[in-house]
Each structure stands twice: as structure tokens, then as C-alpha cells.
Write a protein that holds these residues in place. Structure first.
Motif, PDB file in Angstrom:
ATOM      1  N   THR A   1       0.813  -1.232   0.000  1.00  0.00           N
ATOM      2  CA  THR A   1       0.000   0.000   0.000  1.00  0.00           C
ATOM      3  C   THR A   1       0.845   1.279   0.000  1.00  0.00           C
ATOM      4  OG1 THR A   1      -1.588  -1.209   1.352  1.00  0.00           O
ATOM      5  CG2 THR A   1      -1.919   1.160   1.181  1.00  0.00           C
ATOM      6  N   SER A   2       0.459   2.244  -0.819  1.00  0.00           N
ATOM      7  CA  SER A   2       1.213   3.512  -0.873  1.00  0.00           C
ATOM      8  C   SER A   2       0.682   4.484   0.181  1.00  0.00           C
ATOM      9  CB  SER A   2       1.100   4.139  -2.260  1.00  0.00           C
ATOM     10  OG  SER A   2      -0.099   4.878  -2.347  1.00  0.00           O
ATOM     11  N   PRO A   3       1.546   5.384   0.694  1.00  0.00           N
ATOM     12  CA  PRO A   3       1.111   6.373   1.694  1.00  0.00           C
ATOM     13  C   PRO A   3      -0.032   7.255   1.185  1.00  0.00           C
ATOM     14  CG  PRO A   3       3.498   6.325   1.555  1.00  0.00           C
ATOM     15  CD  PRO A   3       3.000   5.470   0.439  1.00  0.00           C
ATOM     16  N   ALA A   4      -0.038   7.596  -0.107  1.00  0.00           N
ATOM     17  CA  ALA A   4      -1.092   8.480  -0.631  1.00  0.00           C
ATOM     18  C   ALA A   4      -2.452   7.785  -0.579  1.00  0.00           C
ATOM     19  CB  ALA A   4      -0.762   8.890  -2.064  1.00  0.00           C
ATOM     20  N   ILE A   5      -2.467   6.484  -0.840  1.00  0.00           N
ATOM     21  CA  ILE A   5      -3.731   5.728  -0.797  1.00  0.00           C
ATOM     22  C   ILE A   5      -4.231   5.649   0.644  1.00  0.00           C
ATOM     23  CG2 ILE A   5      -4.653   3.355  -1.071  1.00  0.00           C
ATOM     24  CD1 ILE A   5      -4.518   4.956  -3.712  1.00  0.00           C
ATOM     25  N   LEU A   6      -3.307   5.429   1.580  1.00  0.00           N
ATOM     26  CA  LEU A   6      -3.692   5.399   2.993  1.00  0.00           C
ATOM     27  C   LEU A   6      -4.270   6.752   3.405  1.00  0.00           C
ATOM     28  CD1 LEU A   6      -3.789   4.167   5.823  1.00  0.00           C
ATOM     29  CD2 LEU A   6      -1.400   4.821   6.127  1.00  0.00           C
ATOM     30  N   ALA A   7      -3.613   7.833   2.995  1.00  0.00           N
ATOM     31  CA  ALA A   7      -4.088   9.179   3.357  1.00  0.00           C
ATOM     32  C   ALA A   7      -5.490   9.415   2.796  1.00  0.00           C
ATOM     33  CB  ALA A   7      -3.112  10.233   2.830  1.00  0.00           C
ATOM     34  N   THR A   8      -5.730   8.979   1.563  1.00  0.00           N
ATOM     35  CA  THR A   8      -7.039   9.166   0.928  1.00  0.00           C
ATOM     36  C   THR A   8      -8.120   8.378   1.672  1.00  0.00           C
ATOM     37  OG1 THR A   8      -6.000   9.521  -1.209  1.00  0.00           O
ATOM     38  CG2 THR A   8      -8.317   8.889  -1.254  1.00  0.00           C
ATOM     39  N   ALA A   9      -7.803   7.138   2.037  1.00  0.00           N
ATOM     40  CA  ALA A   9      -8.790   6.300   2.748  1.00  0.00           C
ATOM     41  C   ALA A   9      -9.095   6.882   4.130  1.00  0.00           C
ATOM     42  CB  ALA A   9      -8.267   4.867   2.866  1.00  0.00           C
ATOM     43  N   LEU A  10      -8.061   7.348   4.827  1.00  0.00           N
ATOM     44  CA  LEU A  10      -8.274   7.947   6.162  1.00  0.00           C
ATOM     45  C   LEU A  10      -9.186   9.159   6.062  1.00  0.00           C
ATOM     46  CD1 LEU A  10      -4.665   7.770   7.649  1.00  0.00           C
ATOM     47  CD2 LEU A  10      -6.714   6.744   8.637  1.00  0.00           C
ATOM     48  N   GLU A  11      -8.899  10.006   5.083  1.00  0.00           N
ATOM     49  CA  GLU A  11      -9.675  11.235   4.911  1.00  0.00           C
ATOM     50  C   GLU A  11     -11.136  10.899   4.595  1.00  0.00           C
ATOM     51  OE1 GLU A  11      -9.002  14.169   5.561  1.00  0.00           O
ATOM     52  OE2 GLU A  11     -10.748  15.138   4.647  1.00  0.00           O
ATOM     53  N   PHE A  12     -11.341   9.907   3.731  1.00  0.00           N
ATOM     54  CA  PHE A  12     -12.709   9.570   3.356  1.00  0.00           C
ATOM     55  C   PHE A  12     -13.481   8.975   4.548  1.00  0.00           C
ATOM     56  CE2 PHE A  12     -16.076   6.972   1.404  1.00  0.00           C
ATOM     57  CZ  PHE A  12     -16.785   8.022   0.831  1.00  0.00           C
ATOM     58  N   CYS A  13     -12.819   8.133   5.323  1.00  0.00           N
ATOM     59  CA  CYS A  13     -13.504   7.555   6.503  1.00  0.00           C
ATOM     60  C   CYS A  13     -13.884   8.656   7.484  1.00  0.00           C
ATOM     61  CB  CYS A  13     -12.624   6.504   7.171  1.00  0.00           C
ATOM     62  SG  CYS A  13     -12.531   4.999   6.193  1.00  0.00           S
ATOM     63  N   ARG A  14     -13.032   9.670   7.626  1.00  0.00           N
ATOM     64  CA  ARG A  14     -13.388  10.803   8.521  1.00  0.00           C
ATOM     65  C   ARG A  14     -14.603  11.541   7.965  1.00  0.00           C
ATOM     66  NH1 ARG A  14      -7.460  11.758   8.675  1.00  0.00           N
ATOM     67  NH2 ARG A  14      -6.756  10.587  10.494  1.00  0.00           N
ATOM     68  N   ARG A  15     -14.658  11.701   6.630  1.00  0.00           N
ATOM     69  CA  ARG A  15     -15.843  12.357   6.033  1.00  0.00           C
ATOM     70  C   ARG A  15     -17.104  11.537   6.284  1.00  0.00           C
ATOM     71  NH1 ARG A  15     -14.748  13.123  -0.050  1.00  0.00           N
ATOM     72  NH2 ARG A  15     -16.935  13.711  -0.116  1.00  0.00           N
ATOM     73  N   MET A  16     -16.945  10.230   6.436  1.00  0.00           N
ATOM     74  CA  MET A  16     -18.101   9.374   6.748  1.00  0.00           C
ATOM     75  C   MET A  16     -18.480   9.472   8.230  1.00  0.00           C
ATOM     76  SD  MET A  16     -17.280   5.889   4.589  1.00  0.00           S
ATOM     77  CE  MET A  16     -18.713   4.957   5.127  1.00  0.00           C
ATOM     78  N   GLY A  17     -17.736  10.270   8.987  1.00  0.00           N
ATOM     79  CA  GLY A  17     -18.038  10.443  10.410  1.00  0.00           C
ATOM     80  C   GLY A  17     -17.399   9.377  11.283  1.00  0.00           C
ATOM     81  N   LYS A  18     -16.437   8.635  10.726  1.00  0.00           N
ATOM     82  CA  LYS A  18     -15.802   7.547  11.485  1.00  0.00           C
ATOM     83  C   LYS A  18     -14.498   8.021  12.130  1.00  0.00           C
ATOM     84  CE  LYS A  18     -19.046   4.823  10.264  1.00  0.00           C
ATOM     85  NZ  LYS A  18     -20.131   4.679  11.236  1.00  0.00           N
ATOM     86  N   VAL A  19     -14.047   7.236  13.105  1.00  0.00           N
ATOM     87  CA  VAL A  19     -12.773   7.525  13.764  1.00  0.00           C
ATOM     88  C   VAL A  19     -11.825   6.379  13.403  1.00  0.00           C
ATOM     89  CG1 VAL A  19     -11.630   7.943  15.972  1.00  0.00           C
ATOM     90  CG2 VAL A  19     -14.016   8.651  15.658  1.00  0.00           C
ATOM     91  N   PRO A  20     -10.952   6.614  12.415  1.00  0.00           N
ATOM     92  CA  PRO A  20     -10.113   5.506  11.953  1.00  0.00           C
ATOM     93  C   PRO A  20      -8.876   5.249  12.821  1.00  0.00           C
ATOM     94  CG  PRO A  20      -9.845   7.431  10.515  1.00  0.00           C
ATOM     95  CD  PRO A  20     -10.816   7.825  11.590  1.00  0.00           C
ATOM     96  N   SER A  21      -8.512   3.970  12.931  1.00  0.00           N
ATOM     97  CA  SER A  21      -7.232   3.561  13.530  1.00  0.00           C
ATOM     98  C   SER A  21      -6.437   2.891  12.414  1.00  0.00           C
ATOM     99  CB  SER A  21      -7.440   2.527  14.621  1.00  0.00           C
ATOM    100  OG  SER A  21      -8.174   3.063  15.676  1.00  0.00           O
ATOM    101  N   THR A  22      -5.119   2.942  12.502  1.00  0.00           N
ATOM    102  CA  THR A  22      -4.320   2.299  11.452  1.00  0.00           C
ATOM    103  C   THR A  22      -3.530   1.132  12.028  1.00  0.00           C
ATOM    104  OG1 THR A  22      -2.552   3.875  11.861  1.00  0.00           O
ATOM    105  CG2 THR A  22      -4.038   4.377  10.054  1.00  0.00           C
ATOM    106  N   SER A  23      -3.310   0.132  11.197  1.00  0.00           N
ATOM    107  CA  SER A  23      -2.453  -0.977  11.628  1.00  0.00           C
ATOM    108  C   SER A  23      -1.832  -1.646  10.412  1.00  0.00           C
ATOM    109  CB  SER A  23      -3.243  -2.001  12.446  1.00  0.00           C
ATOM    110  OG  SER A  23      -4.021  -2.813  11.608  1.00  0.00           O
ATOM    111  N   ALA A  24      -0.820  -2.479  10.704  1.00  0.00           N
ATOM    112  CA  ALA A  24      -0.180  -3.261   9.647  1.00  0.00           C
ATOM    113  C   ALA A  24      -0.972  -4.546   9.428  1.00  0.00           C
ATOM    114  CB  ALA A  24       1.256  -3.576  10.052  1.00  0.00           C
ATOM    115  N   ASP A  25      -0.693  -5.214   8.310  1.00  0.00           N
ATOM    116  CA  ASP A  25      -1.418  -6.420   7.922  1.00  0.00           C
ATOM    117  C   ASP A  25      -0.858  -7.648   8.656  1.00  0.00           C
ATOM    118  OD1 ASP A  25      -3.004  -8.205   6.552  1.00  0.00           O
ATOM    119  OD2 ASP A  25      -1.740  -8.230   4.758  1.00  0.00           O
ATOM    120  N   THR A  26      -1.483  -8.007   9.758  1.00  0.00           N
ATOM    121  CA  THR A  26      -1.078  -9.201  10.518  1.00  0.00           C
ATOM    122  C   THR A  26      -2.365  -9.914  10.937  1.00  0.00           C
ATOM    123  OG1 THR A  26      -1.077  -7.893  12.533  1.00  0.00           O
ATOM    124  CG2 THR A  26       1.061  -8.233  11.480  1.00  0.00           C
ATOM    125  N   PRO A  27      -2.304 -11.221  11.272  1.00  0.00           N
ATOM    126  CA  PRO A  27      -3.543 -11.945  11.600  1.00  0.00           C
ATOM    127  C   PRO A  27      -4.367 -11.251  12.687  1.00  0.00           C
ATOM    128  CG  PRO A  27      -1.726 -13.467  11.356  1.00  0.00           C
ATOM    129  CD  PRO A  27      -1.126 -12.087  11.292  1.00  0.00           C
TER     130      PRO A  27
END
Ligand SMILES: NC(=O)c1ccc[n+]([C@@H]2O[C@H](COP(=O)([O-])OP(=O)(O)OC[C@H]3O[C@@H](n4cnc5c(N)ncnc54)[C@H](O)[C@@H]3O)[C@@H](O)[C@H]2O)c1
Length: 323
Positions: free
Chosen positions: A200-226
Motif C-alpha cells: 500500500t502507498s502512503p497516498a492511498i492510505l491518506a485518501t482512505a483515512l480522509e474519506f472515513c473521517r468524512r463518513m463520520g468515522k474515527v479511523p485507527s491504522t495498523s499493519a497487515d497481521t492476523p
């Protein structure tokens, strides 16, 4: 072996690996978010419908809602009508805003209708082969800038990203894949986990975070692990409560009462397990156990036997409680 004695090729590979690992804990603030003006959602079930409705209602974007089953689309839109009517009747929304949100939902059975969206969120059933085939299609159909997100509860985001291409070195599509793991029910729960694949690229992560905030959500980030973050923490808690029950440390009501009243949560772990579904709890514990290889994630024997008995919790009428 010290680094200076390594060949140039190996040094290069180590540098790339270091870059890749640091990109799994990306710094989105350093990247520019793109504006999502239209969304696609694949799968109009429990989660997909909720995501589509919240995007239309709170972010105010048109949503192309794809489902291979027309009956699921009809059922989902009927449910959206019910939720919007409830919002209006409780004065959470004006009728004209509800009408506008409803008009943003554009149902279709054709994946090809996703050819103009800025972001797509996949929410089809938790079957790896189904999801990989959908991601291969999305890479072909969606515009070359589109964010390709999954709502998977447990599958590897890195594997889904890899399924967008036959050449692992071509990251034009895989770098746009990540997970937006919404919590159920989507219109109510504010939390969403944003999980980056290795690609995943940083720009894609930034876009997804911004969109989730526009949806009124509070996003947390993590790496891909089980289990990512939420299930890595929640499921061992539920599993330990079941082990306390099966080993006679406490009875059902004592276990639920101490955690409900002692940690100020709406329900204790055994009741919560019934609501999630004991089969779902078991399959996530298996993912943790197999994926992390640590005996501390061993599914409780009682959990396995209740699933074998078909006592799956609220949805089957019987779990730790009767419904
Ligand atoms: N239900 C939960 O509590 C929850 C919570 C978080 C994440 N998730 C994850 O969200 C995803 C969806 O779960 P759900 O509970 O909404 O499932 P669901 O069964 O309610 O809905 C899935 C929908 O996908 C549709 N579908 C199936 N194949 C398709 C295809 N090829 N193309 C288009 N549509 C297709 C089905 O017709 C159905 O409407 C899963 O990955 C699940 O693990 C679920």
C-alpha cells in the motif's frame, strides 16, 4: 554476517525490505489525500449496505452499489429506506436530506459500472477465492487512480493486493489496495480499522483515512497481521472468558457481570460472543492460532464443541444464552 560483506544485490534487497516494512506503518500525514467524489461498494449485504448508506448520508457522495444477486440489492435498499425513515422520525435528519442520500444509492448487478469511481469497498462473503477474483476484476475495471479497499475480517490484505496482478513487481494496482474494516453495525459504530498491505502507498492510505473521517468515522491504522488490531485484542478476551467458564473458575453470569460492570461495556464477553456468532469467533481464533503459531491463541474446547453442536449464539437461537 556484517553488512559491508554482503553483495551489492543483497544490500539492495535489504534496503528495499527496510523501506517496505517502514511503509507498513505508513506516515499518511506526509502524503497528500485525494478527494473521493464517488464510491463503489461490492456486496449489498449487512456490511456493504451500511457502508454505502453512511457514505451517501454523511460523506454526501454517489455510491454505485454492486451485488451479483438482485434480491440482495432489493432487500438492502428496503433496509436503507427503513433506516432513513427512522433518522427522519427521530429528527436526526431532514426529509429532503434523507431523499438526497437515498438518491445517491445506485444499485446495479454489473461490476463494469465501477468504471468511474474514485474508491471502491469490497464487502462480499469471507471467501478468499471470491475476494481474489473480485480484486483481479477491480484492477481491470476501476480507474487507474481508484483506491481498492476490502472489508475483510481476517484475510491477508497483502494476498488480496497481490491478486490484482500477475507480476508482483508491477505495483500499479496492488499499491492502491488496503483494508477499511468497518465495525458492525456500520451506521452506529464509529470505529474503523485501516490496514495497509505490504504494497500500500502512503497516498492511498491518506485518501482512505480522509474519506472515513468524512463518513463520520474515527479511523485507527495498523499493519497487515492476523486479526489486525480489533480482533487480535477482542477475540483472545472472549476466548479467555470461555476458558474461565469451561474450567469452572466462574459461571456464565459472574463472568459477564464482572466484565460488564467492572469495565463499563454494554455486555459481558459471553453475551458478546453470542451476538458476534460463535462460528465467527472460532474462525477468527483459528486465524490467530495458525497465523501467529502461538499456543496462547488456542481456541477454547467449549467454543469448538458449541460450534459442532450448532449452537452459534443469537442467530441460531442458542449460545451461552437462549434467544
Ligand atoms: N457481519 C459482520 O459483523 C462483519 C463485521 C466486519 C467485517 N465483516 C466482513 O465484511 C464482509 C461482508 O460481510 P457481510 O456480513 O456483509 O456479508 P453478507 O453475507 O451479509 O453480504 C455479502 C453480499 O455479497 C454479495 N455477493 C456475493 N458474491 C458476490 C459477487 N461475486 N459480486 C457481488 N456481490 C456478491 C451477496 O449477494 C451478499 O449480498 C466479509 O468479508 C466479512 O468478513 C463482517
Amino acid at each position: 554476517m556484517s553488512l559491508p560483506r554482503l553483495t551489492h544485490g543483497v544490500r539492495q534487497a535489504l534496503r528495499t525490505q527496510r523501506r517496505t516494512f517502514s511503509s507498513t506503518l505508513l506516515r499518511p500525514a506526509e502524503a497528500q489525500a485525494a478527494e473521493v467524489k464517488s464510491l463503489g461498494v461490492v456486496g449489498a449485504g449487512q456490511m456493504g449496505l451500511g457502508i454505502a448508506l453512511v457514505a451517501a448520508r454523511s460523506a454526501g457522495v454517489p455510491v454505485t452499489l454492486v451485488d451479483s444477486n438482485q434480491a440482495s440489492l432489493d432487500k438492502g435498499l428496503k433496509f436503507a429506506d427503513t433506516l432513513l425513515a427512522k433518522d427522519v422520525s427521530k429528527s436526526r435528519m431532514r426529509q429532503d436530506d434523507a431523499d438526497k442520500a437515498r438518491a445517491f444509492l445506485r444499485p446495479t448487478t454489473r461490476m463494469e459500472d465501477l468504471d468511474r469511481v474514485d474508491m471502491v469497498i469490497e464487502a462480499v462473503p469471507e471467501i478468499l477465492s471470491l475476494k481474489t477474483s473480485i480484486f483481479a476484476q477491480l484492477a481491470q475495471i476501476c480507474p487507474s487512480h481508484a483506491v481498492l479497499a476490502t472489508n475483510t475480517s481476517s484475510l491477508s490484505i497483502t494476498t488480496l493486493a497481490a491478486s490484482t496482478t500477475k507480476d508482483p513487481n508491477d505495483m500499479s494496482a496492488s499499491s492502491r489496495v488496503l483494508s477499511t474494516h468497518f465495525m458492525n453495525p456500520v451506521p452506529i459504530q464509529k470505529g474503523v480499522e485501516i490496514i495497509s498491505a505490504l504494497q500500500t502507498s502512503p497516498a492511498i492510505l491518506a485518501t482512505a483515512l480522509e474519506f472515513c473521517r468524512r463518513m463520520g468515522k474515527v479511523p485507527s491504522t495498523s499493519a497487515d497481521t492476523p486479526g489486525f488490531l480489533a480482533n487480535r485484542i477482542l477475540m483472545p478476551y472472549i476466548n479467555e472468558a470461555i476458558i474461565c467458564l469451561e474450567s469452572g473458575i466462574g459461571d456464565r453470569d459472574s463472568i459477564d457481570a464482572i466484565m460488564k460492570n467492572g469495565t463499563n461495556v454494554p455486555m459481558g464477553p459471553l453475551q458478546l460472543a453470542d451476538f458476534i456468532g460463535l462460528d465467527t469467533c472460532l474462525s477468527i481464533m483459528k486465524v490467530l492460532h495458525e497465523g501467529l503459531g502461538d499456543s496462547k491463541y488456542r481456541p477454547a474446547v467449549r467454543l469448538r464443541s458449541m460450534v459442532e453442536a450448532g449452537w452459534l449464539g443469537k442467530k441460531s437461537g442458542r449460545g451461552f444464552y437462549e434467544y
